[in-house]
Write an enzyme that holds these catalytic residues in place. Structure first.
Site, PDB file in Angstrom:
ATOM      1  N   ASP A 157    -107.392  30.684  24.573  1.00  0.00           N
ATOM      2  CA  ASP A 157    -106.743  31.776  24.217  1.00  0.00           C
ATOM      3  C   ASP A 157    -105.582  31.506  22.969  1.00  0.00           C
ATOM      4  OD1 ASP A 157    -106.038  34.694  24.385  1.00  0.00           O
ATOM      5  OD2 ASP A 157    -105.572  34.377  26.332  1.00  0.00           O
ATOM      6  N   ASP A 180    -109.656  42.934  24.879  1.00  0.00           N
ATOM      7  CA  ASP A 180    -108.927  42.912  26.089  1.00  0.00           C
ATOM      8  C   ASP A 180    -108.871  44.648  26.636  1.00  0.00           C
ATOM      9  OD1 ASP A 180    -107.859  40.548  26.651  1.00  0.00           O
ATOM     10  OD2 ASP A 180    -105.559  40.917  25.758  1.00  0.00           O
TER      11      ASP A 180
END
Ligand code: DGJ
Length: 742
Positions: A478, A548
């Site tokens: 990430d 997301d």
């Protein structure tokens, strides 16, 4: 595929699969652009450059007023000697001047394609897949050479381009701008295609007519970003999914970029793309060289669908690497939206046990397993297991998960540091910063300075230590903030503006090292979702978490936009709970499944909280997906209806040998007096008989593609339909069918 050079006329004719690209060295050694488009057999100067005396256009030769760099199509345009348009590069010399003058010196043509040292790039597996042309240009006054390199491909209508600057002179040269490609088109009758977005709203399709002046998309955030994609394309006015010419440019780079289209005074269009010159410079000492990242230019004469399939296939097969490039991807369950930071080993086991019952293959433990990370204010950089949450450690948890028959995956955010961390306390100068300036935080964290070797080494060792410590078969890598106060503690003042690009080189070095140390680990990149979904990252990690935003309706657009360039095998897509955490929408579990099954299927919710019926549906989705994932991930993708144009979306996937097809239709809002539509599938074998696996109805490919399938009226918001067709191989069934028709 071939590259021809006409020595007399000094013409280069590059041919990819069905595409030609033509350049000529004209009087004075200037390299000009003549043609890019559909393949032609031979070129005999049907469109020579017309030299005319245009008012105010400067001339290198005082008595030759028809020759001006301002009016001719230049292949790698300079600044300062007559071309007033967007230059491809600009340098500064020790005397402060910024003028250079590149002329053709020599060229070389060879089979295959060289690697770009330290940079991601498309590659070949054998020399007969590609041919490369390297043209050496020189500015004799300062001893600068620039090598322009062009690779054409046997199997793709694509050219890969980059440029290399070499300082062979006696003085230092400062590169202020070094783009990777520039192409001059002789007209401006085009639409411009780019992708814009934001966090949880990535890759929206933006199509608009070109107008006079410069139209730019860019990033100066230190990352390719969700705001714009490193991509630009010109589309013939009437081009659509299946028809018309498309000229596309995609940058294989994950940092700051600029992509621009400039319509000049004579209605020529210059498209250029490369590292964003904003806040960039690079000092080239004597005998040093600088290589730009690569741009992949794709030409399609069959619309956007064909452009996408070229990018999709090229990137899936010759950009992505490693064991997972060609293998079907596991169906995963990720605990992020199920628990956020609030979990312990038992909770993870509970979710994993439920997942296993439903056929899911990989349990991914997301953020919060290390340091003292109970929220996002601390611990990044301290890659040590939190024994409060996992008292028996990672190895124990991973083993328990393996023991129930699932693989185990883990989240990292290695490029970052929290101010509240042991790492920061020990090395406060390891973050990107400018001395004496206050920090600007993003998600309360700072960016580690990957332009430094010691920082890169730390990341490699810290991540490796964890990966060696437990049976981890998947990593989610990430990256959750953009750069501010860009500067490095180890660079000299005159090199401070190299920080952002050096960061990328450092990141690529780290990724190369870690992914080669752990060839059996599947790596998925992520940046607050699809915030760094680019071809650069795909070179190291074959899949990316697309957004997301897990709402099925929002995902239609996000995945549709993403498919324009990137292969389905690279698109992470999860079924999450309702009401959806990002937009609050309630969508049926079937629709959530169909959307997520259109990418690399995963689940991201607390499976233990599903009803019995919902679990049955998930079980079915998982088993269906196992049957079709080869087609979804590695077949050809066809967009049929765009959610950007209408209240619905549709697409279909066709297996490589056209023997199987999976189609999806999504109706967003139920409408009164709805259109009764037929859905025309694409990419099938028109002469083959296909059977609907569920209804056993049989149709020839031409009927499915030209007449289409009727869509029933569905009185439900956010509904979806799925079809699976299989080519009938048995002659008996075919004969039976033919008899029925007769
Ligand atoms: C951002 C990612 O996109 C999410 O999926 C999740 O991993 C969080 N970071 C964790 O902090």
């Amino acid at each position: 595929m071939n590259i021809y050079f006409d020595d007399k006329e000094k013409i280069f004719h590059l041919q990819s699969k069905n595409m030609s690209y033509i350049m000529q060295v004209v009087e004075g050694g200037y390299l000009t652009h003549l043609y890019w488009g559909r393949k032609i057999k031979t070129y005999h100067k049907s469109n020579p450059i017309i030299f005319v005396d245009r008012g105010f256009s400067p001339n290198p030769n005082c008595s030759e007023r028809t020759f001006s760099l301002d009016t001719i199509p230049n292949e790698y345009p300079a600044y300062g000697n007559g071309d007033f348009r967007n230059p491809a590069y600009q340098l500064q010399l020790e005397n402060g001047s910024t003028i250079t003058d590149l002329r053709y010196v020599k060229h070389e043509i060879y089979d295959g394609k060289e690697k770009l040292r330290g940079l991601p790039a498309v590659y070949v597996e054998s020399e007969d897949e590609a041919k490369t042309l390297e043209i050496t240009m020189e500015d004799k006054l300062i001893g600068l050479t620039v090598i322009l390199s062009y690779t054409v491909f046997r199997d793709f209508n694509a050219i890969a381009r980059s440029a290399e600057f070499k300082n062979n002179g006696n003085e230092k040269i400062k590169i202020l701008k070094a783009l990777s490609a520039s192409v001059d088109f002789r007209d401006s009758e085009y639409d411009l295609l780019t992708f814009h977005g934001a966090h949880i709203n990535e890759r929206n399709v933006d199509r608009r007519p070109l107008v006079s002046g410069i139209q730019t998309v860019e990033s100066c955030r230190g990352s390719s970003s969700p705001q714009h994609d490193p991509f630009i394309a010109l589309l013939q006015k009437n081009a659509d999914e299946d028809y018309g010419e498309v000229y596309a440019f995609n940058f294989i780079y994950s940092g700051n970029f600029v992509a621009a289209a400039q319509v000049d005074q004579f209605k020529n269009t210059r498209v250029s793309i490369g590292i964003n010159p904003f806040d960039f410079s690079w000092l080239l000492e004597q005998n040093e060289s600088f290589k730009t990242p690569e741009v992949v230019m794709v030409y399609s004469s069959n619309g956007l669908g064909d452009m996408s399939r070229t990018y999709n296939k090229l990137y899936q097969s010759r950009l992505c690497r490693g064991k997972f490039r060609d293998s079907v991807r596991p169906i995963l369950i990720n605990n992020w939206e199920a628990t956020y930071f609030n979990f312990n080993a038992d909770k993870i086991m509970e979710i994993a046990t439920e997942a296993k019952k439903l056929g899911i293959e990989l349990m991914v433990l997301d953020d919060g397993w290390f340091g003292k990370r109970d929220d996002d204010f601390s611990s990044l950089g301290d890659w040590v297991v939190d024994k409060n949450k996992l008292p028996d450690g990672l190895e124990d948890l991973a083993n328990r998960i393996n023991n129930i028959g699932m693989n185990f995956g883990l989240w990292f955010e290695p490029e970052m540091v929290s101010q509240n961390s042991d790492l920061y306390r020990k090395h406060p100068d390891w973050c990107i910063h400018v001395p004496n300036r206050p920090y600007t935080f993003g998600r309360s964290q700072l960016v580690l300075d990957l332009s430094r070797n010691d920082v890169c080494d730390y990341i490699v060792e810290a991540v490796s230590k964890i990966l060696y410590s437990a049976p981890i078969s998947y990593v989610k890598w990430d990256m959750n903030r953009h750069m501010t106060e860009v500067g490095s503690a180890v660079l000299t003042p005159e090199r401070q503006r190299e920080t952002a690009h050096r960061y990328m080189l450092g990141l690529y070095k780290v990724l190369e090292e870690i992914t080669s140390r752990f060839p059996n680990v599947l790596f998925e990149s992520c940046s607050s979702g699809g915030g760094r979904f680019d071809a650069g990252m795909l070179y190291y990690m074959p899949q990316t978490w697309a957004s997301d935003n897990t709402d099925a309706v929002c995902r239609l657009k996000i995945q549709y936009g993403t498919s324009m360039i990137y292969p389905t095998s690279s698109i992470g897509a999860h079924v999450s709970t309702v009401p959806n955490h990002q937009v609050g929408r309630i969508t049926p579990i079937n629709t959530r499944g169909h959307v997520a099954m259109s990418g690399n299927l995963g689940y991201e919710l607390d499976l233990t909280k599903l009803s019995k019926e919902e679990k049955e549906i998930v079980k079915l989705q998982v088993s269906n997906y196992k049957e079709i994932r080869e087609i979804i991930q590695f077949g050809d993708f066809y967009r049929i209806l765009s959610p950007f144009d209408r209240n619905e979306a549709a697409w279909n996937f066709v297996s490589k040998n056209k023997s199987e097809m999976v189609g999806y239709y999504f109706n967003i809002l139920s409408q009164p007096a709805a259109v009764i539509r037929t859905l025309k599938f694409k990419g099938l074998d028109e002469n083959a008989l296909y059977e609907n696996i569920d209804t056993k109805e049989v149709f020839y490919g031409d009927e499915l593609m030209n007449v289409g399938i009727s869509i029933p009226i569905i009185k439900e918001d956010f509904s979806s339909l799925m079809w699976r067709f299989k080519k009938i191989k048995s002659e008996v069934t075919i004969l039976r069918h033919i008899k029925k028709i007769l």
